[in-house]
Design a protein around this motif. Sequence first.
Motif, short mmCIF file in Angstrom:
data_model
loop_
_atom_site.label_atom_id
_atom_site.label_comp_id
_atom_site.label_asym_id
_atom_site.label_seq_id
_atom_site.Cartn_x
_atom_site.Cartn_y
_atom_site.Cartn_z
N ASP A 13 68.28 4.17 -40.12
CA ASP A 13 68.91 3.10 -39.30
C ASP A 13 68.56 3.40 -37.85
N GLY A 14 67.79 2.47 -36.96
CA GLY A 14 67.56 2.47 -35.83
C GLY A 14 66.21 3.52 -35.46
N VAL A 15 65.76 4.11 -36.48
CA VAL A 15 64.49 4.62 -36.30
C VAL A 15 63.11 3.97 -35.95
N GLU A 16 62.89 3.03 -36.74
CA GLU A 16 61.97 2.13 -36.01
C GLU A 16 62.03 1.56 -34.69
N ALA A 17 63.28 1.18 -34.40
CA ALA A 17 63.49 0.72 -33.09
C ALA A 17 63.08 1.91 -31.94
N PHE A 18 63.77 3.08 -32.39
CA PHE A 18 63.47 4.24 -31.49
C PHE A 18 62.04 4.53 -31.30
N LEU A 19 61.14 4.36 -32.47
CA LEU A 19 59.64 4.73 -32.31
C LEU A 19 59.03 3.77 -31.49
N SER A 20 59.40 2.43 -31.68
CA SER A 20 58.91 1.25 -30.83
C SER A 20 59.00 1.72 -29.51
N VAL A 21 60.35 2.03 -29.09
CA VAL A 21 60.76 2.30 -27.72
C VAL A 21 59.88 3.64 -27.22
N ALA A 22 59.77 4.37 -28.03
CA ALA A 22 59.11 5.67 -27.44
C ALA A 22 57.67 5.40 -27.15
N ARG A 23 56.92 4.56 -28.03
CA ARG A 23 55.61 3.96 -27.83
C ARG A 23 55.32 3.45 -26.52
N TYR A 24 56.17 2.56 -26.21
CA TYR A 24 55.85 1.32 -25.14
C TYR A 24 56.65 2.03 -23.98
N ARG A 25 57.36 2.72 -24.27
CA ARG A 25 58.45 3.17 -22.95
C ARG A 25 59.17 1.83 -22.44
N SER A 26 59.58 1.14 -23.09
CA SER A 26 60.04 -0.19 -22.82
C SER A 26 60.85 -0.72 -23.87
N PHE A 27 62.16 -1.19 -23.57
CA PHE A 27 62.84 -1.67 -24.47
C PHE A 27 62.37 -3.45 -24.81
N SER A 39 68.59 -6.72 -26.36
CA SER A 39 69.76 -6.23 -26.50
C SER A 39 70.11 -5.56 -27.93
N ALA A 40 69.55 -6.18 -28.89
CA ALA A 40 69.41 -5.63 -30.18
C ALA A 40 68.90 -4.31 -30.43
N ILE A 41 67.67 -4.20 -29.85
CA ILE A 41 66.84 -2.94 -29.80
C ILE A 41 67.82 -1.81 -28.94
N SER A 42 68.37 -2.16 -28.00
CA SER A 42 69.24 -1.36 -27.26
C SER A 42 70.46 -0.68 -27.90
N GLN A 43 70.99 -1.74 -28.76
CA GLN A 43 72.30 -1.40 -29.51
C GLN A 43 71.84 -0.49 -30.85
N ALA A 44 70.80 -0.79 -31.44
CA ALA A 44 70.32 -0.12 -32.44
C ALA A 44 69.93 1.50 -32.10
N VAL A 45 69.34 1.62 -30.88
CA VAL A 45 69.10 2.91 -30.31
C VAL A 45 70.25 3.85 -30.04
N ARG A 46 71.42 2.91 -29.33
CA ARG A 46 72.52 3.38 -29.09
C ARG A 46 73.43 3.98 -30.28
#
Length: 323
Positions: A13-27, A39-46
């Motif tokens: 859970d949240g790994v795909e969201a984390f990898l996408s944010v890490a790739r783009y350095r942008s939520f 906000s959904a991406i931020s919540q998943a990473v949190r």
Amino acid sequence: MKQNFTVRQGALDGVEAFLSVARYRSFRRAAAELGVTPSAISQAVRVLEERIGAALFTRTTRSVGLTEAGERFLSRAKPAFEELVAAGEVARGLGQRPAGLLRLAVPRAIVPLLLEPLIASFCKAYPEVEVEIAASKELVDLAAEGFDAGIRLGQFVDADMVAVPMTPPFRLAVVGSPVYLAEHSRPERPGDLRQHACLRWRRSNGALALWSFNDNGQAIEIAVSGPLIASDFPTMLGAAIEGLGLAQLPEPLAADGLKAGKLIHVLEAYAPVMPGVFLCYPGRRQIMPKLRAFIDHVKSRTTGDGKVPIQVDAKRAGARKKG
């Protein structure tokens, strides 16, 4: 169109969201890629950070960076996630086209008589499918043993199996060579077999098969005796042609020998009718393309009545088993 993003509690859970944010350095860009709200991406990473117990990103109003924990997590999670995605693609490919390993559990006697021509043409038609034939006299549990399908006589098809006919119903014929019958009186009734040399078949459970007959609609079975016990029909066929004794065989198997005059059919009035041979497989909502292709191939190779006849040269069958 944006949609709600619900995170299930699990290791990924949240790994795909984390990898996408890490790739783009942008939520925001990660949210656009995944089709959800920032906000959904931020919540998943949190939630992922809380589960891991370490902050993965350094966030400001102007930029997003990885912490040391984030860098280390990225170095392990990225290749693992890519392997998981690749595994899904491989599985999806097997679900979309005939490919992969097709495992068939087949009685030994059926392989040279019925399966060899089908397998040769199937492999040429579907080069991405590997066919594994487990030839045995045992009736295996197809699902438990990991088989896609099996080939069985009709009386051995389980009620929860889907069955595709491969042959029409056939009679069990008692046959003997002209030489044998010239030296022994021809049996007129099943009971006369007690005075004859009979070639017997040992079943998969170790028991010797009784000979079955239909006497005016009544099924009867008779224990016979003789000089040979075999676990397959081709061996019995070859021995009958050589004059060793009488054999009870599927009539299509003996057809060439009867036509050539190498065998004579006796007790025809008492010959029972068997259901035939079937391709069977566990009932499933979705059949893998490799099995569907094989089922369709079996049907395409049938005769006009929708079934594949069992025909084999009697001399060839006997020679095959002797060799």
